[in-house]
Design an enzyme around this catalytic site. Structure first.
Site, PDB file in Angstrom:
ATOM      1  NE  ARG A  79      -3.923  -2.075  -0.099  1.00  0.00           N
ATOM      2  CZ  ARG A  79      -3.723  -3.338  -0.482  1.00  0.00           C
ATOM      3  NH1 ARG A  79      -2.550  -3.751  -0.897  1.00  0.00           N
ATOM      4  NH2 ARG A  79      -4.729  -4.191  -0.462  1.00  0.00           N
TER       5      ARG A  79
ATOM      6  CD  GLU B 267      -2.733   0.853  -4.659  1.00  0.00           C
ATOM      7  OE1 GLU B 267      -2.700  -0.369  -4.877  1.00  0.00           O
ATOM      8  OE2 GLU B 267      -3.731   1.426  -4.171  1.00  0.00           O
TER       9      GLU B 267
ATOM     10  CB  SER C  17      18.268  14.031   2.833  1.00  0.00           C
ATOM     11  OG  SER C  17      19.236  13.057   3.184  1.00  0.00           O
TER      12      SER C  17
END
Lengths: 149, 149, 149, 149, 149, 149, 149, 149, 149, 149
Positions: G91, G94, G117
């Site tokens: 997830r 995604e 960073s």
């Protein structure tokens, strides 16, 4: 100074013309004077045709000279990525996964160390009637080549 | 509480025993009472055997019960990555790349929209004598299945 | 009921024995009675040896019968993934990327539609003295096979 | 403000012109005054040509200045994905899989730790008559480079 | 009849011994009598050592003869997949993605058609003090090789 | 309502103009007022330029405003797949495979846990004369960044 | 002459001990004296610990010295392939696919050309009560670094 | 009978117009009446907009009806391959590789077996001033969903 | 200080015991008190079990405590690469390739922008008698989740 | 001599017309006289239509003859790479990863060695009201095929 038409553009034109004219692959192969599977593969871009073969095919399909020239070009053979997962083709891939190692064992047992040639090679296709449903029968027939130095 | 022997371990033992005893795949298939290519594929781990088939094979190959049990297990079928580039098997892959699209065209023309089954399916293997060099002939023979809702 | 020794285990034992005994590949090839590149490839697991070849090699290398048996097994040929980026091997891959399409053009122009066989095939290796630095010369020599139905 | 013609567009025009005019690669190489395999590779986009080489090639092939300019551009070398599975090229790849590790062993034994250069390198191509079928002979000839700090 | 210890097993033993004994790579390189980056790479399995280098390293690291033998073996060089995404190494990969095409342009402009050798090649490593934070400075220094037939 | 010109289209136009006008990358960098490698990378599409930098470059290269606008766009940085196997670039990739793990060891030993920044970073390029053949010297110079929460 | 325990073996032992002893990651982090997410990542093998941190963790988890030594080793950081498709982790992947390009636009608009960073960086994790279902809130907090030569 | 404009063509036009008009993503989000990250992602092609949202955005950006229609289309969401290695986005990927397994452990410890939703989910973006350099702070905030049959 | 048994080792032991004892998955599910597909998936390593569920399963299967402990561990979910090409599983993959885009269209038309949850989700399996051959019927039943900020 | 319109171009025109005319997939399926999921998949390019079906669909959607012809063409079926990570489709992929091995076990237990056909196969789609949120219910219903020689 146009480059000649690509083999896949020629194949698209062949398929479109065949559909439009209602011609079967057998009728085209007969006109070309070559085996059925060979002719189909050649018109789809996997074999070069002779000038006569290409012209006969194009006359029957009412395609012009630029297609006939393209059909004579030496192709870059190989798999079509757009068909890798097509179910009709994938079933052959699956059969090879399941039976390939067995075929390797049997070739080596029967013939020794070597391969079935895919160049000195022919493919047969036929429909075999069967009361439980007709069958697709495809024959791979290649010369045995032994590893030989 | 040992897990049962894997299908590939069983296959390795079968191959080793076959070589040691000098048995051909045909002799094993005859003893098992099943077709040649099917038996070879099954012993290499691509089909489950019945208890009787597994025991007959193991008796002939002088392999013990743990192998016979393994041969009855439902396998995870699929390609063996270690064989993907083996020349003997690769020639089949190459033939499929060259002739697969033609076979798809011919199946659809002859049968309509559908596939050659790889389940209701059998494979033949034979050596055909030829003065220019004997030939490997492999037949794929599957029931046509049409897309049907 | 041990499976026979794998081809890559046998190859490791061959390489270790060769180093330990200070034998060159040429000396081994001479003892085996086969060409240099063929013998090296066979001992690394890419060709099956005859019983006599395997036994001669193992006697020279003071390796036992299990190695000799392994060397006679039909191998699964293919690339070794651990060597794909090795610079010594990669330079051949790179040369093929740069000159492969040219070789394809030249083969088709000279011979017609077909391939250089990799089965009816031999490889030569030699060192050619050169004042600007000695040269590695590798020859690929394969029978031309034409696409023939 | 047009960008110059790409190397692969130039290669397509070269191949088309060569076919149309019935010129062999040897005739072109002779006109260009460079080795056969080098010239073929250069015209297919793998080497930059000098202005004179490019103009001679284009005059012979009746191609215009934009092609000649393109042929002088520094190319991005590399494999053509469309040819990766082409059988004519694949046989070289397969030979490398089978014999590459042996060549690595032999290079290190003969020369020590290092490589065959693919830059200070030439490729030979010839047809060798053979009663059992003529042979394709390809020679890879590169300077040995040792790992040197 | 044990195969000799693999290069990566030897590397693991070197790293473990170095940590246990609190030796720096510089101290080891000094003992070996070779450059810092070369020695580190060699002990990690990317270069073969001479017998003397390997023995000096093993004496300092209190490792036994089997390690010293392994360090003299010709390695299969290549990337370690387990380090492909390691941030310390990935930053070099990223820098190459961003600046690689520019370096190619500059090499060709300055030197002509050819490459920076990665064989006749050395790598420098240093720490450069800087008030805004010290800097890692790595130098790639390779002989230019021109494409030469 | 045209979208602005892509960075790679702008790069192609820059390269074409540079060749046509016979300008060196150094001359362009001097005009732009920025370091050589940075300027080359920026014009190839890996850094955004300021309006003034872009206009100076385009005036020198006689390219119009649409190119100057494109050169100011924030790029999507990354490797060019068409160059992955180009020998001139691949040698850097190979050097990283061989020496990357050693550089990681040395960075951690010298600086502790962290990385060489690829952002606070500069690249130097120079030609170093050498009687055995001039050398390509490339310097990677980045600020050390430690893992810091 | 055993190599030290690998980081992933140490991680497995930590996870097993944590479960067996019923300790939470927070309790371990408190004992170690470091942030929650950092401590969890370190014990799973993504950060080296100081000797004191490693010993405190091992005392609490009743693990021995070999684990403590392993936890101090510099790791090879990177993704765990076995977790690439795990839904809990996927997830995040995604979300990055959907919102990554937007974050890039916003970073460049707000800060200019540069990056967040991932080294001077911390991650927060919390549970936020919500009447429609409690929420997982994860904060990525990194120093902006601008491209700076 | 034109197909409607693709989502990525619309995104290109949005980005071009935003740059030309000097509008910030915040100004557009305010006009659209939706959160900043959501609006940016939607205009880049990852969310469908309502008719009103699309029209407001297009009016502000002086884009025509075809763009507004496109912005309302249901997108195919997913990663943009051209951005996979872009350093600004890659740092998030790297952070996920380093901290993903720790987040999985913490989610399961705190919430039980389940996931952070990426659908019932919002993303925050802010700049946090810091004397050592301002920070990018990104918040992932999703509803916990437990595995529930 | 042994790490606990892996989920896949536990799965192998479960499958072996099930076969040895002649128990059906239904009988195990009934004993566990959970749905059939859930129980099968959990025992194969895709869901953690409660202590009671794990103990009931192990008592029935005569497996010891180490298996019961393993079955309670939080798994790393994901596809099994060894099953990717297994025909029984591949047919589901193929069906998704053919019908997935249609399901996406229908979900968005019926429910709006969102997804079928795979977490708040259940799977049904049944055999439906049919005179032309019994049918496998599998039901995917998940809560609709809309994109919601 | 134009090639006929591709299946994906036809699909784009269908989707655009459907949106423009405000027609639901159900209304189109009713007009075509075929099941909902089949019709949607066919119009998206995964099934050939009969002439009558194609003409009915095109009349309703006010699309011309070239679309109707295209819809009758035999498609190359397979996954759409642009949708592989789309969350709406990915949830099905994920469900298959989690429950696929369980389904394989259950199919073999219930039916023996074989597969659920993906050809003699139908897919159902429905919305099931639920007080905790309506549910997407998708049914895969295929004839069982046993491995049969």
């Amino acid at each position: 100074m146009n480059p000649i038409m690509s083999r896949s553009e020629a194949a698209d034109l062949v398929v479109a013309a065949r559909t439009r004219l209602g011609l079967s692959w057998s009728e085209i192969a007969e006109e070309v004077g070559a085996p059925l599977v060979w002719t189909t593969a050649a018109l789809l871009g996997q074999h070069p045709m002779t000038a006569e073969q290409a012209e006969r095919a194009c006359r029957l399909l009412t395609l012009d000279e630029s297609v006939a020239e393209s059909l004579q070009r030496q192709p870059a053979r190989g798999p079509d990525p757009a068909l890798a997962a097509d179910p009709t083709i994938y079933r052959f891939t699956e059969a090879l996964a399941v039976y390939g190692p067995a075929l390797k064992e049997l070739i080596h047992e029967e013939f020794g160390d070597g391969i079935m040639s895919a160049i000195n090679f022919r493919v047969g296709f036929s429909r075999v009637p069967d009361p439980e449903g007709d069958r697709v029968v495809v024959t791979f027939d290649g010369k045995f080549l032994d590893y030989r130095w």
